[in-house]
Design a protein around this motif. Structure first.
Motif, PDB file in Angstrom:
ATOM      1  N   PHE A  24       0.852  -1.184   0.000  1.00  0.00           N
ATOM      2  CA  PHE A  24       0.000   0.000   0.000  1.00  0.00           C
ATOM      3  C   PHE A  24       0.889   1.237   0.000  1.00  0.00           C
ATOM      4  N   VAL A  25       0.751   2.062  -1.033  1.00  0.00           N
ATOM      5  CA  VAL A  25       1.664   3.192  -1.232  1.00  0.00           C
ATOM      6  C   VAL A  25       0.869   4.499  -1.308  1.00  0.00           C
ATOM      7  N   PRO A  26       0.833   5.265  -0.216  1.00  0.00           N
ATOM      8  CA  PRO A  26       0.099   6.539  -0.230  1.00  0.00           C
ATOM      9  C   PRO A  26       0.686   7.565  -1.187  1.00  0.00           C
ATOM     10  N   ASP A  27       2.007   7.668  -1.250  1.00  0.00           N
ATOM     11  CA  ASP A  27       2.665   8.660  -2.102  1.00  0.00           C
ATOM     12  C   ASP A  27       3.518   7.933  -3.122  1.00  0.00           C
ATOM     13  N   HIS A  28       2.883   7.500  -4.177  1.00  0.00           N
ATOM     14  CA  HIS A  28       3.557   6.672  -5.172  1.00  0.00           C
ATOM     15  C   HIS A  28       4.753   7.373  -5.811  1.00  0.00           C
ATOM     16  N   GLY A  29       4.594   8.644  -6.146  1.00  0.00           N
ATOM     17  CA  GLY A  29       5.643   9.363  -6.864  1.00  0.00           C
ATOM     18  C   GLY A  29       6.953   9.412  -6.115  1.00  0.00           C
ATOM     19  N   ALA A  30       6.896   9.700  -4.811  1.00  0.00           N
ATOM     20  CA  ALA A  30       8.114   9.810  -4.009  1.00  0.00           C
ATOM     21  C   ALA A  30       8.832   8.472  -3.882  1.00  0.00           C
ATOM     22  N   LEU A  31       8.076   7.413  -3.637  1.00  0.00           N
ATOM     23  CA  LEU A  31       8.702   6.092  -3.491  1.00  0.00           C
ATOM     24  C   LEU A  31       9.269   5.623  -4.830  1.00  0.00           C
ATOM     25  N   HIS A  32       8.540   5.815  -5.908  1.00  0.00           N
ATOM     26  CA  HIS A  32       9.010   5.421  -7.233  1.00  0.00           C
ATOM     27  C   HIS A  32      10.337   6.110  -7.558  1.00  0.00           C
ATOM     28  N   ALA A  33      10.407   7.405  -7.274  1.00  0.00           N
ATOM     29  CA  ALA A  33      11.631   8.162  -7.569  1.00  0.00           C
ATOM     30  C   ALA A  33      12.810   7.637  -6.761  1.00  0.00           C
ATOM     31  N   GLU A  34      12.572   7.269  -5.505  1.00  0.00           N
ATOM     32  CA  GLU A  34      13.656   6.759  -4.664  1.00  0.00           C
ATOM     33  C   GLU A  34      14.133   5.396  -5.157  1.00  0.00           C
ATOM     34  N   LEU A  35      13.222   4.557  -5.596  1.00  0.00           N
ATOM     35  CA  LEU A  35      13.596   3.239  -6.109  1.00  0.00           C
ATOM     36  C   LEU A  35      14.433   3.375  -7.388  1.00  0.00           C
ATOM     37  N   CYS A  36      14.039   4.296  -8.246  1.00  0.00           N
ATOM     38  CA  CYS A  36      14.825   4.550  -9.466  1.00  0.00           C
ATOM     39  C   CYS A  36      16.213   5.088  -9.116  1.00  0.00           C
ATOM     40  N   LYS A  37      16.271   5.939  -8.104  1.00  0.00           N
ATOM     41  CA  LYS A  37      17.540   6.527  -7.672  1.00  0.00           C
ATOM     42  C   LYS A  37      18.513   5.437  -7.228  1.00  0.00           C
ATOM     43  N   VAL A  38      18.018   4.450  -6.516  1.00  0.00           N
ATOM     44  CA  VAL A  38      18.863   3.343  -6.068  1.00  0.00           C
ATOM     45  C   VAL A  38      19.423   2.584  -7.271  1.00  0.00           C
ATOM     46  N   LYS A  39      18.568   2.287  -8.233  1.00  0.00           N
ATOM     47  CA  LYS A  39      19.032   1.560  -9.415  1.00  0.00           C
ATOM     48  C   LYS A  39      20.043   2.383 -10.204  1.00  0.00           C
ATOM     49  N   ASP A  40      19.798   3.686 -10.318  1.00  0.00           N
ATOM     50  CA  ASP A  40      20.734   4.558 -11.036  1.00  0.00           C
ATOM     51  C   ASP A  40      22.106   4.571 -10.361  1.00  0.00           C
ATOM     52  N   SER A  41      22.107   4.642  -9.035  1.00  0.00           N
ATOM     53  CA  SER A  41      23.367   4.741  -8.292  1.00  0.00           C
ATOM     54  C   SER A  41      24.222   3.490  -8.437  1.00  0.00           C
ATOM     55  N   ILE A  42      23.577   2.345  -8.664  1.00  0.00           N
ATOM     56  CA  ILE A  42      24.293   1.079  -8.771  1.00  0.00           C
ATOM     57  C   ILE A  42      24.499   0.680 -10.236  1.00  0.00           C
ATOM     58  N   GLY A  43      23.826   1.387 -11.133  1.00  0.00           N
ATOM     59  CA  GLY A  43      23.912   1.031 -12.548  1.00  0.00           C
ATOM     60  C   GLY A  43      23.159  -0.236 -12.871  1.00  0.00           C
ATOM     61  N   TYR A  44      22.004  -0.396 -12.220  1.00  0.00           N
ATOM     62  CA  TYR A  44      21.189  -1.604 -12.389  1.00  0.00           C
ATOM     63  C   TYR A  44      20.282  -1.405 -13.599  1.00  0.00           C
ATOM     64  N   LEU A  45      20.869  -1.572 -14.790  1.00  0.00           N
ATOM     65  CA  LEU A  45      20.190  -1.218 -16.034  1.00  0.00           C
ATOM     66  C   LEU A  45      19.899  -2.451 -16.882  1.00  0.00           C
ATOM     67  N   ASN A  46      18.871  -2.346 -17.680  1.00  0.00           N
ATOM     68  CA  ASN A  46      18.485  -3.441 -18.553  1.00  0.00           C
ATOM     69  C   ASN A  46      19.477  -3.601 -19.702  1.00  0.00           C
ATOM     70  N   ALA A  47      19.897  -4.833 -19.934  1.00  0.00           N
ATOM     71  CA  ALA A  47      20.856  -5.103 -21.007  1.00  0.00           C
ATOM     72  C   ALA A  47      20.250  -5.948 -22.118  1.00  0.00           C
ATOM     73  N   SER A  48      18.969  -6.273 -21.989  1.00  0.00           N
ATOM     74  CA  SER A  48      18.327  -7.123 -22.998  1.00  0.00           C
ATOM     75  C   SER A  48      17.633  -6.278 -24.059  1.00  0.00           C
ATOM     76  N   PRO A  49      17.974  -6.473 -25.342  1.00  0.00           N
ATOM     77  CA  PRO A  49      17.314  -5.723 -26.417  1.00  0.00           C
ATOM     78  C   PRO A  49      15.860  -6.142 -26.619  1.00  0.00           C
ATOM     79  N   LYS A  50      15.463  -7.257 -26.013  1.00  0.00           N
ATOM     80  CA  LYS A  50      14.095  -7.749 -26.157  1.00  0.00           C
ATOM     81  C   LYS A  50      13.125  -7.048 -25.203  1.00  0.00           C
ATOM     82  N   ILE A  51      13.682  -6.310 -24.234  1.00  0.00           N
ATOM     83  CA  ILE A  51      12.838  -5.633 -23.236  1.00  0.00           C
ATOM     84  C   ILE A  51      13.017  -4.129 -23.383  1.00  0.00           C
ATOM     85  N   SER A  52      11.925  -3.420 -23.591  1.00  0.00           N
ATOM     86  CA  SER A  52      11.989  -1.963 -23.772  1.00  0.00           C
ATOM     87  C   SER A  52      11.874  -1.265 -22.418  1.00  0.00           C
ATOM     88  N   ALA A  53      12.905  -1.375 -21.620  1.00  0.00           N
ATOM     89  CA  ALA A  53      12.926  -0.750 -20.300  1.00  0.00           C
ATOM     90  C   ALA A  53      14.341  -0.258 -20.009  1.00  0.00           C
TER      91      ALA A  53
END
Length: 259
Positions: A24-53
């Motif tokens: 249950f997420v009352p403030d979706h935008g803030a949590l989403h941004a923080e989760l993306c920030k974690v992935k960015d900081s670690i370089g947790y990026l998609n490497a598959s050309p079959k997935i558009s993400a």
């Protein structure tokens, strides 16, 4: 603030345990941004050309490296810091009895379809009636991972009827119900629900993977200040289902018992 509810499951094909989790997420935008920030900081990026993400999907069953663990720890830290909260129902298949969900001559698949719908409903109802922290749940959006039995059993129409029919008020509790793919960049919070649900399953059926166990153990450590002494079944079974949320507003597990 964009209240959103995410539902996922773990142990989908297990003959021992099933876990259905709801984040249950009352403030979706803030949590989403923080989760993306974690992935960015670690370089947790998609490497598959079959997935558009842009980002690699975090999925506990696929943990293979320390980078997976590092992202999981960052995400679990974010979960603890934000207003979001997690609920799950745990089903021990050894005590499953279809007679509670249908007649003697009805198909077992039909009984399980009813059971899945009822378990999902019982996860949602207490939160809609008595929301944590006094944050009212109105006009929420519910997302269900489409690659799960809950999707195959077509639970969404049942939930939509249950939580919109005969509603009295200016707005419905939940305004939209939809299936979605967790790997999409927009669904980081659904991936977090998957991580939390997977950690619960790891506490029931421990893996030999040190990465999966590391994520589960880190969550257990973070929950200790919230009076969660253990993720083991024996701890959670010591509490009545109607008192769990009062004792554990951030994170709770309800072990289903047939009645």
């Amino acid at each position: 603030m964009g209240f959103r509810i995410y539902i996922d499951e773990s142990g989908t094909h297990s003959e021992e345990w099933l876990v259905i989790g709801a984040l249950f997420v009352p403030d979706h935008g803030a949590l989403h941004a923080e989760l993306c920030k974690v992935k960015d900081s670690i370089g947790y990026l998609n490497a598959s050309p079959k997935i558009s993400a842009k980002y690699k999907e975090i999925h506990l069953t696929g943990f293979r490296s320390q980078r997976d663990v590092d992202v999981a720890k960052g995400w679990l830290d974010a979960f603890m810091l934000h207003q979001c909260y997690f609920r799950c129902v745990v089903v021990d298949w050894s005590i499953w009895d279809g007679k509670y969900f249908g007649g003697a001559f009805e198909a077992e698949s039909l009984k399980k379809r009813r059971a899945y719908k009822k378990w999902a409903e019982m996860l949602l109802h207490p939160e809609l009636k008595n929301p944590v922290g006094g944050i009212p749940i109105y006009d929420a959006q519910l997302y269900l991972d489409r690659l799960r039995i809950l999707f195959g059993y077509d639970v969404i129409p049942e939930l939509e009827e249950r939580f919109t029919r005969n509603y009295e008020g200016a707005e419905p509790y939940i305004k939209s119900f939809q299936h979605t793919d967790s790997k999409a960049d927009a669904n980081q919070c659904l991936q977090l629900c998957d991580l939390l649900t997977g950690c619960v399953y790891q506490s029931l059926v421990p893996s030999k993977s040190i990465e999966k166990l590391a994520a589960k153990d880190y969550l257990a450590k973070l929950l200790e200040p919230h009076k969660v002494k253990s993720l083991s079944p024996s701890f959670w079974k010591g509490y009545a289902s109607n008192s769990l949320n009062r004792h554990f507003p951030k994170f709770s597990e309800w072990f289903w018992r047939p009645k």
